[in-house]
Motif scaffolding. Structure first.
Motif, PDB file in Angstrom:
ATOM      1  N   ARG A 102       0.836  -1.214   0.000  1.00  0.00           N
ATOM      2  CA  ARG A 102       0.000   0.000   0.000  1.00  0.00           C
ATOM      3  C   ARG A 102       0.863   1.254   0.000  1.00  0.00           C
ATOM      4  NH1 ARG A 102      -2.437   2.924   4.359  1.00  0.00           N
ATOM      5  NH2 ARG A 102      -4.239   4.152   3.665  1.00  0.00           N
ATOM      6  N   LYS A 103       1.954   1.203   0.761  1.00  0.00           N
ATOM      7  CA  LYS A 103       2.868   2.349   0.804  1.00  0.00           C
ATOM      8  C   LYS A 103       3.450   2.633  -0.585  1.00  0.00           C
ATOM      9  CE  LYS A 103       6.976   4.202   3.137  1.00  0.00           C
ATOM     10  NZ  LYS A 103       7.667   4.598   1.897  1.00  0.00           N
ATOM     11  N   GLN A 104       3.791   1.565  -1.302  1.00  0.00           N
ATOM     12  CA  GLN A 104       4.313   1.736  -2.664  1.00  0.00           C
ATOM     13  C   GLN A 104       3.275   2.401  -3.562  1.00  0.00           C
ATOM     14  OE1 GLN A 104       5.607  -2.138  -4.008  1.00  0.00           O
ATOM     15  NE2 GLN A 104       7.098  -2.367  -2.324  1.00  0.00           N
ATOM     16  N   ALA A 105       2.017   1.981  -3.409  1.00  0.00           N
ATOM     17  CA  ALA A 105       0.943   2.576  -4.199  1.00  0.00           C
ATOM     18  C   ALA A 105       0.792   4.062  -3.874  1.00  0.00           C
ATOM     19  CB  ALA A 105      -0.378   1.843  -3.936  1.00  0.00           C
ATOM     20  N   ARG A 106       0.886   4.388  -2.577  1.00  0.00           N
ATOM     21  CA  ARG A 106       0.775   5.789  -2.160  1.00  0.00           C
ATOM     22  C   ARG A 106       1.965   6.609  -2.672  1.00  0.00           C
ATOM     23  NH1 ARG A 106      -2.666   6.723   2.365  1.00  0.00           N
ATOM     24  NH2 ARG A 106      -1.192   8.127   3.386  1.00  0.00           N
ATOM     25  N   ASP A 107       3.157   6.024  -2.623  1.00  0.00           N
ATOM     26  CA  ASP A 107       4.346   6.720  -3.139  1.00  0.00           C
ATOM     27  C   ASP A 107       4.213   7.013  -4.634  1.00  0.00           C
ATOM     28  OD1 ASP A 107       6.784   4.933  -1.052  1.00  0.00           O
ATOM     29  OD2 ASP A 107       5.489   6.668  -0.639  1.00  0.00           O
ATOM     30  N   ASN A 108       3.520   6.091  -5.343  1.00  0.00           N
ATOM     31  CA  ASN A 108       3.292   6.270  -6.773  1.00  0.00           C
ATOM     32  C   ASN A 108       2.040   7.100  -7.063  1.00  0.00           C
ATOM     33  OD1 ASN A 108       5.539   4.679  -7.403  1.00  0.00           O
ATOM     34  ND2 ASN A 108       4.343   2.783  -7.374  1.00  0.00           N
ATOM     35  N   LYS A 109       1.447   7.621  -5.974  1.00  0.00           N
ATOM     36  CA  LYS A 109       0.215   8.423  -6.078  1.00  0.00           C
ATOM     37  C   LYS A 109      -0.937   7.644  -6.732  1.00  0.00           C
ATOM     38  CE  LYS A 109       2.284  13.064  -6.022  1.00  0.00           C
ATOM     39  NZ  LYS A 109       3.135  12.692  -4.924  1.00  0.00           N
ATOM     40  N   ASP A 110      -0.909   6.337  -6.550  1.00  0.00           N
ATOM     41  CA  ASP A 110      -2.000   5.487  -7.021  1.00  0.00           C
ATOM     42  C   ASP A 110      -3.004   5.350  -5.884  1.00  0.00           C
ATOM     43  OD1 ASP A 110      -2.119   2.218  -8.711  1.00  0.00           O
ATOM     44  OD2 ASP A 110      -3.687   3.617  -8.108  1.00  0.00           O
ATOM     45  N   TRP A 111      -3.773   6.412  -5.688  1.00  0.00           N
ATOM     46  CA  TRP A 111      -4.669   6.480  -4.525  1.00  0.00           C
ATOM     47  C   TRP A 111      -5.776   5.428  -4.588  1.00  0.00           C
ATOM     48  CZ3 TRP A 111      -1.605   8.978  -1.707  1.00  0.00           C
ATOM     49  CH2 TRP A 111      -0.896  10.095  -2.177  1.00  0.00           C
ATOM     50  N   GLN A 112      -6.204   5.097  -5.809  1.00  0.00           N
ATOM     51  CA  GLN A 112      -7.260   4.095  -5.944  1.00  0.00           C
ATOM     52  C   GLN A 112      -6.797   2.734  -5.422  1.00  0.00           C
ATOM     53  OE1 GLN A 112      -8.967   3.816  -9.869  1.00  0.00           O
ATOM     54  NE2 GLN A 112     -10.142   1.980  -9.393  1.00  0.00           N
ATOM     55  N   LYS A 113      -5.572   2.349  -5.824  1.00  0.00           N
ATOM     56  CA  LYS A 113      -5.034   1.067  -5.350  1.00  0.00           C
ATOM     57  C   LYS A 113      -4.811   1.087  -3.842  1.00  0.00           C
ATOM     58  CE  LYS A 113      -1.353  -2.301  -6.185  1.00  0.00           C
ATOM     59  NZ  LYS A 113      -0.116  -2.620  -6.937  1.00  0.00           N
ATOM     60  N   SER A 114      -4.316   2.220  -3.351  1.00  0.00           N
ATOM     61  CA  SER A 114      -4.109   2.371  -1.908  1.00  0.00           C
ATOM     62  C   SER A 114      -5.406   2.175  -1.140  1.00  0.00           C
ATOM     63  CB  SER A 114      -3.528   3.761  -1.624  1.00  0.00           C
ATOM     64  OG  SER A 114      -3.564   4.043  -0.248  1.00  0.00           O
ATOM     65  N   ASP A 115      -6.475   2.807  -1.625  1.00  0.00           N
ATOM     66  CA  ASP A 115      -7.778   2.676  -0.962  1.00  0.00           C
ATOM     67  C   ASP A 115      -8.326   1.263  -1.075  1.00  0.00           C
ATOM     68  OD1 ASP A 115      -9.021   6.023  -1.840  1.00  0.00           O
ATOM     69  OD2 ASP A 115      -7.676   5.322  -0.250  1.00  0.00           O
ATOM     70  N   GLU A 116      -8.087   0.618  -2.202  1.00  0.00           N
ATOM     71  CA  GLU A 116      -8.564  -0.757  -2.381  1.00  0.00           C
ATOM     72  C   GLU A 116      -7.896  -1.697  -1.388  1.00  0.00           C
ATOM     73  OE1 GLU A 116      -9.533  -0.597  -7.211  1.00  0.00           O
ATOM     74  OE2 GLU A 116      -7.788  -1.704  -6.458  1.00  0.00           O
ATOM     75  N   ILE A 117      -6.573  -1.528  -1.195  1.00  0.00           N
ATOM     76  CA  ILE A 117      -5.855  -2.370  -0.232  1.00  0.00           C
ATOM     77  C   ILE A 117      -6.394  -2.152   1.173  1.00  0.00           C
ATOM     78  CG2 ILE A 117      -3.606  -2.780   0.861  1.00  0.00           C
ATOM     79  CD1 ILE A 117      -2.320  -2.123  -1.875  1.00  0.00           C
ATOM     80  N   ARG A 118      -6.570  -0.865   1.548  1.00  0.00           N
ATOM     81  CA  ARG A 118      -7.105  -0.552   2.878  1.00  0.00           C
ATOM     82  C   ARG A 118      -8.482  -1.190   3.065  1.00  0.00           C
ATOM     83  NH1 ARG A 118      -9.013   5.137   2.883  1.00  0.00           N
ATOM     84  NH2 ARG A 118     -10.760   4.046   1.916  1.00  0.00           N
ATOM     85  N   ASP A 119      -9.356  -1.066   2.043  1.00  0.00           N
ATOM     86  CA  ASP A 119     -10.722  -1.583   2.151  1.00  0.00           C
ATOM     87  C   ASP A 119     -10.754  -3.111   2.211  1.00  0.00           C
ATOM     88  OD1 ASP A 119     -11.569   1.017   2.112  1.00  0.00           O
ATOM     89  OD2 ASP A 119     -12.143   1.015  -0.011  1.00  0.00           O
TER      90      ASP A 119
END
Length: 465
Positions: free
Chosen positions: A427-444
């Motif tokens: 998730r951190k990698q997704a956030r670093d890449n500004k891939d907020w959708q993937k970040s939110d999907e992982i959290r959910d």
């Protein structure tokens, strides 16, 4: 005996409701044209605590909090977006309710909408006009401020001083610069009325809704300090002139939330939405941050204060983990709590008492009784003890994490805790890449498996719900 500060008298008074054991309480609610911010959190958590505490004391409370869904700002946004005003108000009302739920703010007993009370507003304006307190000019209707001799008492501003400081506008249709609008001419968005198509002034909305749902005289009228003048001053004037009796017995106002010593507000564009804050701090952290300060004092927002509150809330809530909660209480602690809250809602003292219970639990002193008392009293302040960290065995954790290995393609030789940390890294990698959708999907996805993530400057932590 409960004592509260009355803005009208500028002193702390013993609380005596109009009707024995019954409390009628009105709080100015949101104008639904944008997302609620931390300043709104301060206001509605404050009055949520008052509501909870009055019920804790045994009062039969009727709490009315309105929704302003007809207003200049709403109409401006609707026109800009080319939509009906109801599209704007429905969207932001839902957003407001979600924010209040996120803060564990109880739903009021009555939540009237201004647009559903237009008839009562027109009737009140007509009565003011008939009594000589209002006059119509070209489709607008104004209130004659100088005819109401008590005007300025609530905000401690004599009429003479207000007149001296009043701004005189060019081509103003008003008899006096202090006069305010009860009804505004509006051919585009207006409602039919005796004065032509128009819509209500902001102040008359609350007067009419309060009267409709609580009666002509109420016990408590509350809101933010910024509402004392002119909103509450005008409400009081028009209500008492229309009804011929006292409008509210006690007026209560909460202090501002400030950033860099400036009031947090949308007009200054220095606000943080409640939803933004809830991404990093849970409801208990925000409550502790707000309630550590007396409700009438300003609260300075900064990350350091909220981080401190976050740690304190975690200590408070997690102290009951693994302890059976019963209906047996520490009576001495309950009396201390009441003594603190009876001092004009001294939540700071009340919190000190709660943390003293935490210390006793930690030392093993009457653990079940003190834990039960902590939950009982903490709930009066609106803390959500369901967020306490659950104690789970290694076997239980393995079962929770088991489906996630395949879902996230995790090496199955890793332990359950290592697997969770690996997913957090993804998730951190997704956030670093500004891939907020993937970040939110992982959290959910983790949340769906009862694993809650919490982000902070120090990194991301997790807990089992």
């Amino acid at each position: 005996m409960l004592k509260i500060y009355n803005t009208l008298s500028n002193k702390i008074e013993e609380f005596k409701p109009v009707e024995p054991n019954k409390v009628k309480m009105y709080v100015c609610g949101p104008t639904v044209y944008d997302n609620a911010h931390l300043g709104h959190a301060r206001c509605y958590i404050t009055w949520d605590v008052l509501y909870r505490y009055l019920k804790f004391l045994g009062y039969d409370v009727t709490y009315c909090r309105n929704v302003t869904d007809v207003d200049d700002k709403i109409l401006k946004k609707a026109d800009e977006q080319g939509v009906d005003p109801s599209v704007v108000t429905d969207k932001y009302y839902k957003s407001f309710i979600n924010s209040m739920n996120g803060l564990n703010v109880l739903k009021p007993d009555i939540e009237p909408r201004a647009t559903k009370t237009i008839g009562e507003m027109i009737a009140m304006v007509k009565k003011l006009e008939a009594n000589g307190f209002a006059y119509a000019v070209d489709g607008d209707v104004y209130f004659r401020v100088e005819k109401y001799k008590k005007y300025g008492e609530l905000s401690s501003q004599p009429i003479k001083d207000l007149l001296n400081g009043a701004r005189v506008e060019t081509n103003d249709k008003k008899e006096s610069p202090l006069d305010f609008a009860l009804w505004k001419k509006d051919e585009l968005h207006g409602y039919n009325s005796p004065w032509g198509k128009g819509r209500p002034g902001w102040h008359i909305e609350c007067s009419a809704m309060s009267k409709k749902h609580l009666g002509e005289t109420i016990d408590i009228h509350a809101g933010g300090a910024d509402l004392a003048f002119p909103h509450h001053e005008n409400e009081r004037a028009q209500s008492e002139c229309a009804n011929g009796c006292q409008f509210a017995k006690y007026w209560m106002h909460n202090g501002f939330v400030t950033i860099n010593k400036e009031k947090m507000s949308k007009s200054l564009n220095n606000f943080l939405t409640i939803d933004d804050v809830l991404k990093n701090y849970d409801t208990n952290a925000i409550r502790l941050f707000i309630l550590t300060n007396h409700y009438r004092m300003p609260v300075e927002f900064n990350d350091l204060s909220l981080t401190s509150a976050k740690n304190g809330a975690k200590r408070l809530i997690n102290s009951i983990a693994g302890i059976e909660i019963k209906d047996k209480y520490n009576k001495e602690a309950i009396e201390e709590f009441k003594n603190a809250m009876n001092e004009d809602l001294n939540t700071s003292k009340a919190l000190a008492l709660l943390f003293s219970l935490v210390d006793k639990i930690k030392k093993g002193t009457d653990k079940e009784i003190n834990a039960s008392t902590l939950v009982y009293l903490g709930s009066v302040l609106g803390f959500d003890f369901s967020l306490s960290q659950k104690e789970v065995s290694v076997e239980e954790l393995n079962e929770i994490v088991k489906p996630l290995y395949d879902e996230f393609n995790i090496d199955k030789t890793l332990s359950a805790k290592e697997a969770i940390e690996k997913i957090i890294e993804l998730r951190k990698q997704a956030r670093d890449n500004k891939d907020w959708q993937k970040s939110d999907e992982i959290r959910d996805k983790l949340l769906a498996h009862k694993i809650q993530l919490k982000d902070s400057k120090e990194g991301t932590t997790w807990q089992i719900l």
